[in-house]
Scaffold this motif. Structure first.
Motif, PDB file in Angstrom:
ATOM      1  N   PHE A 182       0.826  -1.194   0.000  1.00 44.19           N
ATOM      2  CA  PHE A 182       0.000   0.000   0.000  1.00 44.19           C
ATOM      3  C   PHE A 182       0.871   1.259   0.000  1.00 44.19           C
ATOM      4  O   PHE A 182       1.797   1.386   0.793  1.00 44.19           O
ATOM      5  N   GLY A 183       0.578   2.175  -0.915  1.00 47.47           N
ATOM      6  CA  GLY A 183       1.276   3.457  -0.977  1.00 47.47           C
ATOM      7  C   GLY A 183       2.618   3.427  -1.680  1.00 47.47           C
ATOM      8  O   GLY A 183       3.216   4.480  -1.891  1.00 47.47           O
ATOM      9  N   ALA A 184       3.099   2.259  -2.037  1.00 48.74           N
ATOM     10  CA  ALA A 184       4.406   2.153  -2.697  1.00 48.74           C
ATOM     11  C   ALA A 184       4.268   2.369  -4.201  1.00 48.74           C
ATOM     12  O   ALA A 184       3.196   2.183  -4.775  1.00 48.74           O
ATOM     13  N   HIS A 185       5.372   2.744  -4.830  1.00 42.99           N
ATOM     14  CA  HIS A 185       5.421   2.766  -6.290  1.00 42.99           C
ATOM     15  C   HIS A 185       5.623   1.309  -6.725  1.00 42.99           C
ATOM     16  O   HIS A 185       6.604   0.669  -6.327  1.00 42.99           O
ATOM     17  N   MET A 186       4.678   0.786  -7.487  1.00 38.89           N
ATOM     18  CA  MET A 186       4.706  -0.628  -7.852  1.00 38.89           C
ATOM     19  C   MET A 186       4.790  -0.807  -9.360  1.00 38.89           C
ATOM     20  O   MET A 186       4.282   0.022 -10.111  1.00 38.89           O
ATOM     21  N   GLU A 187       5.401  -1.890  -9.763  1.00 43.60           N
ATOM     22  CA  GLU A 187       5.402  -2.319 -11.155  1.00 43.60           C
ATOM     23  C   GLU A 187       4.540  -3.565 -11.227  1.00 43.60           C
ATOM     24  O   GLU A 187       4.870  -4.591 -10.621  1.00 43.60           O
ATOM     25  N   VAL A 188       3.421  -3.460 -11.944  1.00 41.01           N
ATOM     26  CA  VAL A 188       2.481  -4.571 -12.061  1.00 41.01           C
ATOM     27  C   VAL A 188       2.594  -5.139 -13.465  1.00 41.01           C
ATOM     28  O   VAL A 188       2.524  -4.400 -14.453  1.00 41.01           O
ATOM     29  N   GLU A 189       2.775  -6.424 -13.535  1.00 42.54           N
ATOM     30  CA  GLU A 189       2.891  -7.110 -14.819  1.00 42.54           C
ATOM     31  C   GLU A 189       1.802  -8.165 -14.889  1.00 42.54           C
ATOM     32  O   GLU A 189       1.559  -8.872 -13.899  1.00 42.54           O
ATOM     33  N   LEU A 190       1.131  -8.248 -16.039  1.00 40.03           N
ATOM     34  CA  LEU A 190       0.052  -9.223 -16.160  1.00 40.03           C
ATOM     35  C   LEU A 190      -0.093  -9.704 -17.582  1.00 40.03           C
ATOM     36  O   LEU A 190       0.302  -9.026 -18.521  1.00 40.03           O
ATOM     37  N   VAL A 191      -0.669 -10.882 -17.694  1.00 41.10           N
ATOM     38  CA  VAL A 191      -1.110 -11.406 -18.980  1.00 41.10           C
ATOM     39  C   VAL A 191      -2.619 -11.528 -18.857  1.00 41.10           C
ATOM     40  O   VAL A 191      -3.124 -12.409 -18.156  1.00 41.10           O
ATOM     41  N   ASN A 192      -3.338 -10.587 -19.500  1.00 36.93           N
ATOM     42  CA  ASN A 192      -4.793 -10.558 -19.447  1.00 36.93           C
ATOM     43  C   ASN A 192      -5.315 -11.738 -20.247  1.00 36.93           C
ATOM     44  O   ASN A 192      -4.891 -11.971 -21.372  1.00 36.93           O
ATOM     45  N   ASP A 193      -6.220 -12.491 -19.669  1.00 37.71           N
ATOM     46  CA  ASP A 193      -6.770 -13.701 -20.287  1.00 37.71           C
ATOM     47  C   ASP A 193      -8.138 -13.384 -20.860  1.00 37.71           C
ATOM     48  O   ASP A 193      -9.104 -13.210 -20.139  1.00 37.71           O
ATOM     49  N   GLY A 194      -8.229 -13.309 -22.157  1.00 40.78           N
ATOM     50  CA  GLY A 194      -9.522 -13.072 -22.814  1.00 40.78           C
ATOM     51  C   GLY A 194      -9.431 -12.056 -23.934  1.00 40.78           C
ATOM     52  O   GLY A 194      -9.533 -12.416 -25.085  1.00 40.78           O
ATOM     53  N   PRO A 195      -9.256 -10.808 -23.685  1.00 41.23           N
ATOM     54  CA  PRO A 195      -9.170 -10.166 -22.387  1.00 41.23           C
ATOM     55  C   PRO A 195     -10.540 -10.028 -21.720  1.00 41.23           C
ATOM     56  O   PRO A 195     -11.556  -9.848 -22.385  1.00 41.23           O
ATOM     57  N   VAL A 196     -10.526 -10.114 -20.402  1.00 43.13           N
ATOM     58  CA  VAL A 196     -11.724  -9.906 -19.590  1.00 43.13           C
ATOM     59  C   VAL A 196     -11.370  -8.858 -18.536  1.00 43.13           C
ATOM     60  O   VAL A 196     -10.474  -9.080 -17.727  1.00 43.13           O
ATOM     61  N   THR A 197     -12.054  -7.713 -18.585  1.00 42.39           N
ATOM     62  CA  THR A 197     -11.836  -6.627 -17.638  1.00 42.39           C
ATOM     63  C   THR A 197     -13.189  -6.047 -17.246  1.00 42.39           C
ATOM     64  O   THR A 197     -13.978  -5.690 -18.115  1.00 42.39           O
ATOM     65  N   LEU A 198     -13.451  -5.967 -15.943  1.00 46.31           N
ATOM     66  CA  LEU A 198     -14.729  -5.451 -15.440  1.00 46.31           C
ATOM     67  C   LEU A 198     -14.494  -4.416 -14.354  1.00 46.31           C
ATOM     68  O   LEU A 198     -13.565  -4.550 -13.550  1.00 46.31           O
ATOM     69  N   LEU A 199     -15.381  -3.412 -14.308  1.00 47.13           N
ATOM     70  CA  LEU A 199     -15.382  -2.453 -13.208  1.00 47.13           C
ATOM     71  C   LEU A 199     -16.479  -2.871 -12.251  1.00 47.13           C
ATOM     72  O   LEU A 199     -17.639  -2.989 -12.641  1.00 47.13           O
ATOM     73  N   VAL A 200     -16.094  -3.145 -11.000  1.00 46.50           N
ATOM     74  CA  VAL A 200     -17.048  -3.555  -9.970  1.00 46.50           C
ATOM     75  C   VAL A 200     -17.078  -2.432  -8.933  1.00 46.50           C
ATOM     76  O   VAL A 200     -16.026  -1.996  -8.464  1.00 46.50           O
ATOM     77  N   GLU A 201     -18.278  -1.982  -8.580  1.00 42.39           N
ATOM     78  CA  GLU A 201     -18.394  -0.864  -7.651  1.00 42.39           C
ATOM     79  C   GLU A 201     -19.492  -1.133  -6.645  1.00 42.39           C
ATOM     80  O   GLU A 201     -20.548  -1.669  -6.993  1.00 42.39           O
ATOM     81  N   VAL A 202     -19.223  -0.783  -5.395  1.00 39.34           N
ATOM     82  CA  VAL A 202     -20.250  -0.804  -4.348  1.00 39.34           C
ATOM     83  C   VAL A 202     -20.227   0.582  -3.717  1.00 39.34           C
ATOM     84  O   VAL A 202     -19.163   1.114  -3.413  1.00 39.34           O
ATOM     85  N   ALA A 203     -21.409   1.161  -3.541  1.00 36.57           N
ATOM     86  CA  ALA A 203     -21.502   2.513  -3.003  1.00 36.57           C
ATOM     87  C   ALA A 203     -21.612   2.464  -1.479  1.00 36.57           C
ATOM     88  O   ALA A 203     -22.236   1.547  -0.930  1.00 36.57           O
ATOM     89  N   PRO A 204     -21.027   3.450  -0.818  1.00 37.87           N
ATOM     90  CA  PRO A 204     -21.168   3.516   0.635  1.00 37.87           C
ATOM     91  C   PRO A 204     -22.640   3.641   1.019  1.00 37.87           C
ATOM     92  O   PRO A 204     -23.413   4.312   0.349  1.00 37.87           O
ATOM     93  N   GLN A 205     -23.012   2.983   2.109  1.00 38.50           N
ATOM     94  CA  GLN A 205     -24.403   3.042   2.566  1.00 38.50           C
ATOM     95  C   GLN A 205     -24.493   3.561   3.970  1.00 38.50           C
ATOM     96  O   GLN A 205     -23.687   3.393   4.780  1.00 38.50           O
TER      97      GLN A 205
END
Length: 142
Positions: A119-142
């Protein structure tokens, strides 16, 4: 709370050149936390991600959830709450401050039994997207 979820063949994250998390087939979750998010939103988001039917069934249709054979890599991503509607410099005022976001990020990781970045670090993220399948999932504060 928002998560950009990608089905991956494999993914890893490095901090200062050292690999701190990696997975094989599963989900890469980029997680953003906003003001008002709490335990309830963490639980709801983790449940949604676990239940997403994005893996192929016996007929090759996306109909299977994460299940025990697949892994999760979760990365904190405050920029998911960036707003670039005005001008070209995004505003991040909708992102929760680190003292709120960090424990909720850790909680979601725990609920998903996820490997994680730093958390909070500068990160290098590497991935091989399968599909590709990408979704935005959101839950609102209640």
């Amino acid at each position: 709370m928002r998560a950009l979820v990608q089905r991956v063949a494999r993914a890893s994250v490095r901090v200062d050149g050292e690999t701190v998390g990696e997975i094989g087939a599963g989900l890469l979750v980029l997680l953003g936390v906003t003001h008002g998010d709490g335990e309830r939103e963490a639980l709801r988001l983790a449940e949604k991600v676990r239940a997403l039917r994005v893996f192929p069934d016996a007929d090759g249709r996306m109909n299977e959830p994460l299940g025990p054979r697949r892994e999760v890599l979760c990365i904190s991503q405050f920029t998911l709450y960036g707003d670039a509607r005005k001008g070209t410099r995004p505003s991040y005022v909708a992102a929760a401050p680190p003292d709120v976001a960090a424990p909720l990020y850790e909680r979601v990781c725990e609920l998903l039994d996820a490997r994680r970045g730093v958390f909070g670090a500068h990160m290098e993220v590497e991935l091989v997207n399968d599909g590709p399948v990408t979704l935005l999932v959101e839950v609102a504060p209640q």
